[in-house]
Write a protein that holds these residues in place. Structure first.
Motif, PDB file in Angstrom:
ATOM      1  N   SER A 241      56.223  84.101  37.823  1.00 11.09           N
ATOM      2  CA  SER A 241      57.231  83.145  38.275  1.00 11.09           C
ATOM      3  C   SER A 241      58.557  83.858  38.491  1.00 11.09           C
ATOM      4  O   SER A 241      58.864  84.856  37.836  1.00 11.09           O
ATOM      5  CB  SER A 241      57.394  82.018  37.252  1.00 11.09           C
ATOM      6  OG  SER A 241      57.811  82.530  36.003  1.00 11.09           O
ATOM      7  N   GLY A 243      62.889  83.061  39.776  1.00  7.57           N
ATOM      8  CA  GLY A 243      63.916  82.061  40.039  1.00  7.57           C
ATOM      9  C   GLY A 243      65.235  82.727  40.320  1.00  7.57           C
ATOM     10  O   GLY A 243      65.287  83.813  40.912  1.00  7.57           O
ATOM     11  N   SER A 393      62.116  83.198  48.653  1.00  4.09           N
ATOM     12  CA  SER A 393      60.726  82.736  48.705  1.00  4.09           C
ATOM     13  C   SER A 393      60.134  82.957  50.090  1.00  4.09           C
ATOM     14  O   SER A 393      58.938  83.260  50.221  1.00  4.09           O
ATOM     15  CB  SER A 393      60.645  81.258  48.325  1.00  4.09           C
ATOM     16  OG  SER A 393      61.327  80.446  49.266  1.00  4.09           O
ATOM     17  N   GLU A 440      53.484  75.391  33.824  1.00  2.34           N
ATOM     18  CA  GLU A 440      53.858  75.766  35.186  1.00  2.34           C
ATOM     19  C   GLU A 440      52.648  75.948  36.103  1.00  2.34           C
ATOM     20  O   GLU A 440      52.783  75.992  37.329  1.00  2.34           O
ATOM     21  CB  GLU A 440      54.701  77.052  35.199  1.00  2.34           C
ATOM     22  CG  GLU A 440      53.996  78.288  34.652  1.00  2.34           C
ATOM     23  CD  GLU A 440      54.256  78.486  33.170  1.00  2.34           C
ATOM     24  OE1 GLU A 440      54.236  79.644  32.720  1.00  2.34           O
ATOM     25  OE2 GLU A 440      54.468  77.487  32.453  1.00  2.34           O
ATOM     26  N   GLU A 460      56.081  76.178  44.751  1.00  4.48           N
ATOM     27  CA  GLU A 460      57.373  75.815  44.181  1.00  4.48           C
ATOM     28  C   GLU A 460      57.116  74.952  42.956  1.00  4.48           C
ATOM     29  O   GLU A 460      56.557  73.864  43.061  1.00  4.48           O
ATOM     30  CB  GLU A 460      58.212  75.049  45.208  1.00  4.48           C
ATOM     31  CG  GLU A 460      59.650  74.841  44.794  1.00  4.48           C
ATOM     32  CD  GLU A 460      60.494  74.240  45.902  1.00  4.48           C
ATOM     33  OE1 GLU A 460      61.718  74.377  45.844  1.00  4.48           O
ATOM     34  OE2 GLU A 460      59.912  73.637  46.832  1.00  4.48           O
ATOM     35  N   GLN A 465      64.539  75.763  42.046  1.00  2.00           N
ATOM     36  CA  GLN A 465      64.852  76.529  40.838  1.00  2.00           C
ATOM     37  C   GLN A 465      63.813  77.594  40.511  1.00  2.00           C
ATOM     38  O   GLN A 465      64.169  78.733  40.215  1.00  2.00           O
ATOM     39  CB  GLN A 465      64.992  75.588  39.639  1.00  2.00           C
ATOM     40  CG  GLN A 465      66.136  74.605  39.752  1.00  2.00           C
ATOM     41  CD  GLN A 465      66.286  73.756  38.508  1.00  2.00           C
ATOM     42  OE1 GLN A 465      65.899  74.157  37.420  1.00  2.00           O
ATOM     43  NE2 GLN A 465      66.846  72.569  38.660  1.00  2.00           N
ATOM     44  N   THR A 466      62.541  77.222  40.546  1.00  4.09           N
ATOM     45  CA  THR A 466      61.493  78.145  40.102  1.00  4.09           C
ATOM     46  C   THR A 466      60.339  78.154  41.099  1.00  4.09           C
ATOM     47  O   THR A 466      59.884  77.090  41.540  1.00  4.09           O
ATOM     48  CB  THR A 466      60.955  77.744  38.717  1.00  4.09           C
ATOM     49  OG1 THR A 466      62.039  77.575  37.822  1.00  4.09           O
ATOM     50  CG2 THR A 466      60.013  78.808  38.179  1.00  4.09           C
ATOM     51  N   LEU A 468      56.433  80.220  42.016  1.00  7.65           N
ATOM     52  CA  LEU A 468      55.293  80.842  41.342  1.00  7.65           C
ATOM     53  C   LEU A 468      54.425  81.540  42.377  1.00  7.65           C
ATOM     54  O   LEU A 468      54.093  80.966  43.420  1.00  7.65           O
ATOM     55  CB  LEU A 468      54.480  79.763  40.623  1.00  7.65           C
ATOM     56  CG  LEU A 468      53.312  80.235  39.749  1.00  7.65           C
ATOM     57  CD1 LEU A 468      53.841  80.784  38.432  1.00  7.65           C
ATOM     58  CD2 LEU A 468      52.368  79.071  39.479  1.00  7.65           C
TER      59      LEU A 468
END
Length: 648
Positions: A241, A243, A393, A440, A460, A465-466, A468
């Motif tokens: 992950s 961010g 991303s 997650e 996402e 924010q995060t 994967l």
């Protein structure tokens, strides 16, 4: 599990012969041919699993529909594998349904029934998946759905045509089924029937051998019962992950950016005034002036409006610009020039003349840059983070699309790659039912079980924010567990199996004593005569209604047998998983009287009519199959079986 599958194919009219078209739309898979060089009826028959009349049932059709049926069952049991499904008879069940469907369609056409293009078109127009944004049929939506499901227009129309022919053949034959009330009353009385008897269990464990089996015995037992030990497919997931901490540049807003944002949104920070109003609209200026004078003289605005045949409206808080949008510039100017509690000078809009009372005035002073700098900084930081993460991303996704390995992408991001334990399709750790995947990963398991190894994907996790990156690590196909891994389990099962054989002999002895030359009075007494100590028999005294209520409709097998036996008889029933043998002894049956108007009679009548409808439908389809003739191609069926279970 296969009982669930059978119920899935049942409709209220007993059309067990059809695999529903909508199910095909939702679950169809792209066609796959099964090659073969076997001969069938003198012709190369590797592309068909059966012939119904003169119509072929293709291998691809059987494979697709079996896969679709399994997918439907996986909605309730994600761990169900194709191998287990086939082992439980799923493939044969699908084939039988498919043959029946072809039989009905073929028979209908032979006897002059048709489902023309216009009728098929009308059915297509009814399917909601093919509707556009305006609620009407959309050719683009139609093509898109078919492309997503790997279907062709011809396949869709063929399925619809078969369904329409089935309706023409089956519905008229089974509609209007009625049974006499006398018959219904007879069967309804069974619900009040009381049965007395006894039930005992002869456990296999009491007779199980203590010694271990020989290697040959254990291997033979394992081979015969291999289907018991099928493990579900397992997969590991490698993931990493990233961010805001993975960004290679600062996203902290500068003072210049904060000042520019303050200038851009100057209107938002300017002084504001809103007013709460009570409004009355009349058609003429004279009426407006007259009513305003009365209100100014001390009369209640609401009373004046009511006496004049009008009503007032409360508005606000509202700004001058917003109020102008709903009235006119002249009305808004007059209202926002008046003081609190005053009646504004009447002004005109497209609705008429406005008489407005100013109930409340709220004034907000202008804000300086220093006052709102913190709020602007927070908003800018959030925006810049989202934008920067979106760019990052996008770059990661581009690398993945270009074939970059996950380890390389993770190294560039400076994040750690983790690997889950072996997981089943329901998101649980294999061998540890109470343990699941990390939070997650909860939304990625279903996707991971559709991916290939070494093909990472981006997801996402927390919006903005995060993110994967994940890929399938190791795939362990569904298969029977190796004997070496489950040797103790198989030994225990072998002992129960051997004990079950001896327990059956004991069960036969116990029943034999009940009706032998010197009969024992009760089942309990006969059980006590066995050399080995066995659990005592339990007496049963129940009505059918009590049985259903106590068990919530899930009737244990021994009790179900008790309520299906003849009075004065004794039977044995094998317990599941070689656990032993149930002995059921029925002593007495008593049936109460029912009134003709008892509600239970009407309920039984409806249930019997539904059962009769199903039976008529089954008999009709069976007759069609017999008349047309059905030939099965066992070699092609076996080829489909191997293809689906991965044995090729």
């Amino acid at each position: 599990m296969i009982q669930i599958f059978r119920r899935f194919f049942s409709s209220k009219l007993g059309l067990a012969i059809t695999l529903a078209f909508l199910g095909l739309i939702a679950l169809a898979f792209a066609s796959m041919d099964v090659s073969g060089n076997a001969t069938f009826s003198g012709v190369s028959g590797g592309d068909r699993v059966a012939v119904v009349g003169d119509q072929k049932v293709g291998t691809a059709d059987l494979a697709n529909r079996t896969t679709s049926a399994l997918d439907r069952l996986r909605q309730d049991d994600p761990t169900l594998s194709m191998k287990a499904f086939v082992e439980q008879g799923g493939l044969e069940e699908v084939l039988d349904q498919l043959i029946s469907r072809y039989a009905v369609g073929n028979y209908a056409q032979e006897h002059g029934l048709r489902a023309g293009d216009n009728l098929v078109n009308s059915e297509i127009l009814k399917i909601s998946a093919f509707l556009g944004a305006d609620g009407n049929f959309s050719q683009d939506a139609y093509r898109q759905v078919l492309a997503q499901q790997g279907l062709t227009d011809a396949m869709v129309r063929g399925d619809l045509r078969d369904s329409l022919l089935q309706q023409q053949m089956i519905d008229p034959a089974v509609s209007g089924v009625r049974l006499p009330t006398k018959i219904a009353k007879h069967y309804a009385a069974l619900l009040r029937e009381r049965r007395k008897g006894a039930i005992a269990l002869v456990p296999s464990a009491a007779f199980a051998p203590k010694d271990d089996p020989t290697d040959e015995q254990l291997k033979a037992f394992y081979d015969e019962n291999r289907a018991r030990y099928i493990r579900p497919e397992r997969r590991t997931i490698r993931y990493a992950s990233f961010g805001i901490g993975s960004l290679d540049e600062s996203v902290e807003p500068t003072e210049a950016e904060i000042a520019a944002r303050f200038k851009r949104d100057a209107s938002e920070y300017a002084a504001k005034e809103t007013r709460t109003l009570t409004q009355l609209i009349v058609p003429t200026q004279d009426a407006a002036n007259t009513l305003r004078d009365r209100i100014a003289a001390g009369a209640s605005m609401e009373t004046v409006a009511r006496e004049a045949g009008f009503s007032t409206t409360s508005i606000g808080p509202v700004s001058q610009s917003d109020y102008e949008d709903s009235s006119s510039a002249a009305v808004a100017k007059s209202v926002f020039e008046a003081e609190r509690g005053a009646i504004a000078a009447p002004a005109r809009s497209g609705l008429g003349w406005h008489i407005v009372r100013i109930d409340k005035i709220d004034r907000t002073p202008a804000k300086t840059l220093a006052q709102v700098s913190g709020d602007i900084r927070t908003a800018l930081l959030e925006e810049k983070r989202i934008a920067a993460l979106a760019d990052l991303s996008a770059r990661v996704e581009e690398q993945i699309d270009e074939g970059a390995p996950m380890s390389e992408v993770a190294e560039q991001l400076g994040v750690k790659v983790s690997t889950t334990p072996a997981l089943t399709a329901d998101g649980r750790v294999y061998g540890q039912p109470g343990q699941g995947v990390p939070p997650e990963l909860s939304g990625t398991v279903e996707t991971a079980f559709q991916m290939r190894e070494g093909e990472p994907q981006l997801a996402e996790v927390v919006r903005g924010q995060t993110f994967l990156i994940f890929e399938v690590g190791e795939i362990t196909p569904s298969a029977s567990a190796p004997l070496s891994d489950i040797k103790d389990q198989v030994i225990a099962a072998w002992r129960l199996s051997e004990g079950s054989r001896l327990a059956r002999e004991a069960a036969d002895r116990i029943i034999g004593r009940l009706g032998g030359d010197e009969p024992v009075a009760t089942l309990a007494a006969s059980v006590r005569q066995e050399e080995k100590p066995l659990p005592p028999a339990e007496n049963v005294d129940l009505t059918r209604e009590q049985l259903a209520a106590a068990q919530n409709g899930q009737v244990p097998a021994p009790l179900a047998l008790l309520f299906s036996m003849a009075e004065g008889t004794s039977k044995r029933l094998e317990a599941p998983n070689d656990l032993g043998w149930f002995l059921v002894d029925l002593d007495e049956i008593s049936v109460g009287e029912l009134a003709d108007d008892d509600p239970i009679v009407a309920s039984a009548k409806r249930q019997l009519e539904a059962t009769a409808t199903q039976e008529y439908s089954d008999q009709l389809v069976a007759a069609m199959r017999d008349e047309l003739g059905v030939e099965r191609n066992d070699s092609a069926i076996q080829a489909v079986r191997k293809q689906l279970t991965g044995e090729n």
